[in-house]
Design an enzyme around this catalytic site. Structure first.
Site, PDB file in Angstrom:
ATOM      1  CG  HIS A 240      -3.457   1.530   6.664  1.00  0.00           C
ATOM      2  ND1 HIS A 240      -4.082   1.400   5.445  1.00  0.00           N
ATOM      3  CD2 HIS A 240      -3.620   0.343   7.283  1.00  0.00           C
ATOM      4  CE1 HIS A 240      -4.586   0.183   5.329  1.00  0.00           C
ATOM      5  NE2 HIS A 240      -4.328  -0.480   6.437  1.00  0.00           N
TER       6      HIS A 240
ATOM      7  CB  SER B 134      -6.821  -2.707   5.399  1.00  0.00           C
ATOM      8  OG  SER B 134      -5.546  -2.822   4.839  1.00  0.00           O
TER       9      SER B 134
ATOM     10  CG  ASP C  47      -3.160   4.041   3.885  1.00  0.00           C
ATOM     11  OD1 ASP C  47      -2.210   3.281   4.142  1.00  0.00           O
ATOM     12  OD2 ASP C  47      -4.346   3.725   4.060  1.00  0.00           O
TER      13      ASP C  47
END
Length: 705
Positions: free
Chosen positions: A677, A557, A642
């Site tokens: 995600h 991330s 995501d």
């Protein structure tokens, strides 16, 4: 023409994968260039791969599938090894297990897993631990038929008879709230879609408050009130946040007395409240929002207790009467300290527990309300993590806390704050003959480019360590003030037992060393995060904890942004890099306010509509700074659904890297077409992703068993 060329690539990749040998690999997919001019501040950027941001376009899907086929082909020779890695990781996990029960409102709540089930059972027992078990949620059954399934949260009504829970079946973190009777297991017809997953019961056992997400940006921005047995279409809006830089949430205080609506941005917060027994009353503001004023609220008896940065860089603790809540009425209880960050607190009838962070380590301080005497818990290790766990009862003199280290499995401990007696209720069981004495953990301090000392936590297997010869797995995050605290991982043993040194760089942008550590790694100081990481890698080489040609980096991330930045800045430092769901197209994303999370993060990254921030972002944005140079081996992962970092950021980055890099090192993109995600939802299924990452790294240095 575009569709035909990409389809041809996909077919060729699949054909070559079928007969793949490591020495005879297929050519990688080549994304078509369709120049897109992006203009602002009299500057024009040309984005050749902007077209990849169309999730519903079959051409895009075909390209992502072609990349997946190519990744599978390149990694084909490691398939058996990946299976071995997966099996050994699963073999260390106790399959039938149970969490430590926590008592709340007369019931003991816990979760447990059975055999090979991917998901837990959520259970409770009334009054005593030897009472009959009630299974509230049978998640293995509920998850059947879904590629992805996640329980967001659950909450039980005050009379203990009704369960509200939320579920996500797409991995977009958009939860649907449902209800069931805990008396007869009847499922109510009420359903509430597009929520954050949180559920807050009023005291009347029929009213719940919940937060919904904006349909486009996915920002939580409205709080509604739902009455059980009515249509959610008729739910009353009780609060709407108009400022799209703030996030909205709702909860009930530990005292069960008040329902809170909170809003927060990177630099500001605001709370409003009602009596939980009067769900139809108007919410009152505690302290109106001010820029650079952050605070959080707890309640006990006649006071609100407040953790705040009001005139306190490292936060302090205050209290104020419920009848007078604005900041001029706040009374200091724990002052600000330059060398100690106040991170949390927990209130009991006889004791106050304070969570602090000093020199990068968490500490727990116990204070007796009556005598004022206090003491710290002693954890006895050089690097560790400790935290306040679930403590729903005010009347208890027992603090439940969690503890782990790089060599100590995660533990749940009860601590009698009066007698100072510790009871380890549960320690993560590691199967397969794990012995913590085989491993050694250390703490180092690297010197950053500006002279700042940056802490590093590391672990290695003693009998596998040879100074200057071991491969290194180095990870970091370094954003949002999120600290990368150390923890034990049975999965990580697959690295350690093959001779890896595993380390975490506590770079600026986190909050390990206090608030200034965070502020020195964001906005116009963001590059400190990247240079800190490179300095940590170089320090570990210099100190003999890593072979110069065997340094591997991992980040996910915002940590994936870090990975993208370091390979542009010092690609020669790394043998291989794994970037998981990486935030790499910083400028374009932060200019697009329709993308989830963008507006709420202007105070983290800056708003590029301001030229000063635009220029600074552009100087480090990984996608914008790809150039014709050699790059290390790269594995990039993402999820089609995501909602945090859109899949097209890593897809575009990989396409540009393919076009410009001058080396022949592997560059792989793996898109999970079902998940978002957080990756896979099952406790074992997600380990297949880890096995791929490990096999990729092992392959670069010839480890194949």
């Amino acid at each position: 023409m575009k569709t035909k060329s990409i389809l041809s690539i996909a077919i060729m990749a699949m054909f070559m994968a079928a007969c793949n040998q490591k020495v005879n690999l297929p050519d990688p997919p080549v994304a078509q260039k369709i120049p897109k001019e992006l203009k602002i501040h009299d500057d024009t950027r040309i984005d050749n791969y902007y077209w990849l941001n169309q999730r519903e376009d079959s051409t895009v899907i075909n390209y992502l599938n072609a990349e997946n086929d190519y990744c599978d082909a390149v990694m084909k020779h490691t398939d058996e090894f990946q299976t071995k890695l997966f099996d050994e990781m699963v073999a260390r996990i106790k399959k039938t297990d149970e969490s430590v029960p926590a008592k709340s409102n007369g019931y003991y709540y816990y979760s447990r897993t059975e055999g090979d089930a991917e998901y837990p059972l959520y259970c409770r027992k009334e009054g005593e631990l030897d009472a009959k078990e009630q299974i509230m949620l049978n998640v293995p059954e509920m998850a059947k038929g879904f590629n992805y399934y996640s329980i967001g949260s659950y909450s039980v009504s005050e009379n203990n008879k009704i369960l509200a829970y939320s579920e996500d079946t797409l991995s977009r973190r958009k939860y649907t709230i449902k209800f069931k009777s805990l008396v007869d297991d009847k499922v109510y017809t009420d359903e509430i879609a597009n929520t954050t997953g949180g559920i807050t019961w009023a005291s009347d056992n029929k009213t719940v408050f919940y937060t919904v997400k904006h349909p486009e940006t996915l920002l939580p921005y409205k709080v509604y009130k739902h009455v059980l047995g009515t249509s959610s279409k008729n739910d009353e809006l009780v609060y709407e946040e108009k400022d799209n830089t703030f996030y909205t949430f709702c909860y009930k205080t530990k005292s069960r007395k008040y329902i809170m609506i909170g809003v927060s941005s990177t630099v500001s917060s605001e709370y409003r409240y009602i009596d939980a027994s009067k769900p139809n009353s108007e919410f009152k503001v505690i302290q109106p929002r001010e820029r650079d004023l952050e605070y959080g609220i707890a309640h006990y008896k006649d006071h609100f207790y407040i953790r705040t940065n009001y005139q306190a860089k490292n936060f302090r603790m205050m209290k104020t009467p419920v009848s007078k809540t604005t900041k001029e009425n706040w009374i200091e209880m724990i002052p600000n300290r330059e060398d100690v960050f106040l991170s949390s607190f927990e209130i009991f009838q006889n004791y106050l527990v304070i969570g602090e962070r000093k020199n990068g380590l968490n500490q727990l301080r116990i204070r007796n309300w009556e005598s004022g005497k206090e003491h710290y818990l002693d954890f006895g290790e050089e690097t560790y993590d400790a935290w306040i766990s679930a403590n729903p009862e005010f009347e208890s003199d027992v603090l439940r806390y969690g503890y782990t280290s790089l060599t100590t499995p995660s533990s749940t401990i009860d601590y009698n704050m009066g007698t100072k007696e510790k009871t380890v209720l549960k320690q993560q069981e590691v199967l397969g003959g794990f012995n913590k004495d085989n491993y050694e953990a250390k703490r180092l301090w690297a010197t950053a480019e500006d002279g700042t000392k940056v802490p590093i936590s590391l672990v290695y297997r003693k009998d596998k360590f040879q100074k200057g010869k071991n491969p290194l797995w180095l990870s970091a995050y370094g954003s949002y003030g999120s600290s990368s605290d150390v923890y034990f991982s049975s999965v990580r043993l697959s690295l350690l037992d093959r001779g890896f040194v595993v380390a975490t760089a506590h770079v600026r942008g986190g909050q390990e060393m206090g608030r200034y550590w965070y502020e020195d790694g964001k906005l116009l100081k963001k590059k400190n995060t990247f240079t800190d990481f490179n300095s940590c890698a170089e320090h570990m080489i210099a100190e003999g904890y890593a072979a110069k040609d065997k340094v591997f980096a991992w980040g996910g991330s915002a940590g994936g942004l870090l990975m993208g930045a370091i390979v542009n800045m010092k690609p020669e430092l790394y043998r291989g890099v794994i970037a998981a769901v990486p935030f790499v197209d910083v400028v374009t994303t932060m200019l697009d306010e329709s993308i989830p999370l963008t507006t709420g993060e202007f105070d983290e990254w800056g708003n590029p509509k301001n030229k000063e921030y635009y220029d600074y972002m552009l100087s480090y944005s990984p996608y914008d700074n790809v150039k014709a140079q050699k790059y290390p081996a790269l594995l990039v992962t993402t999820g089609l659904h995501d909602s945090q970092v859109q899949y097209w950021e890593p897809a575009k980055w990989v396409a540009k890297l393919r076009d410009m890099k001058t080396d022949k090192n592997p560059l792989l993109l793996k898109t999970n077409m079902d998940f978002g995600h957080g990756g896979a939802s099952g406790r074992f299924e997600r380990l297949k992703e880890v096995a791929l990452e490990y096999a990729f790294v092992f392959d670069q240095i010839g480890i194949d068993e």
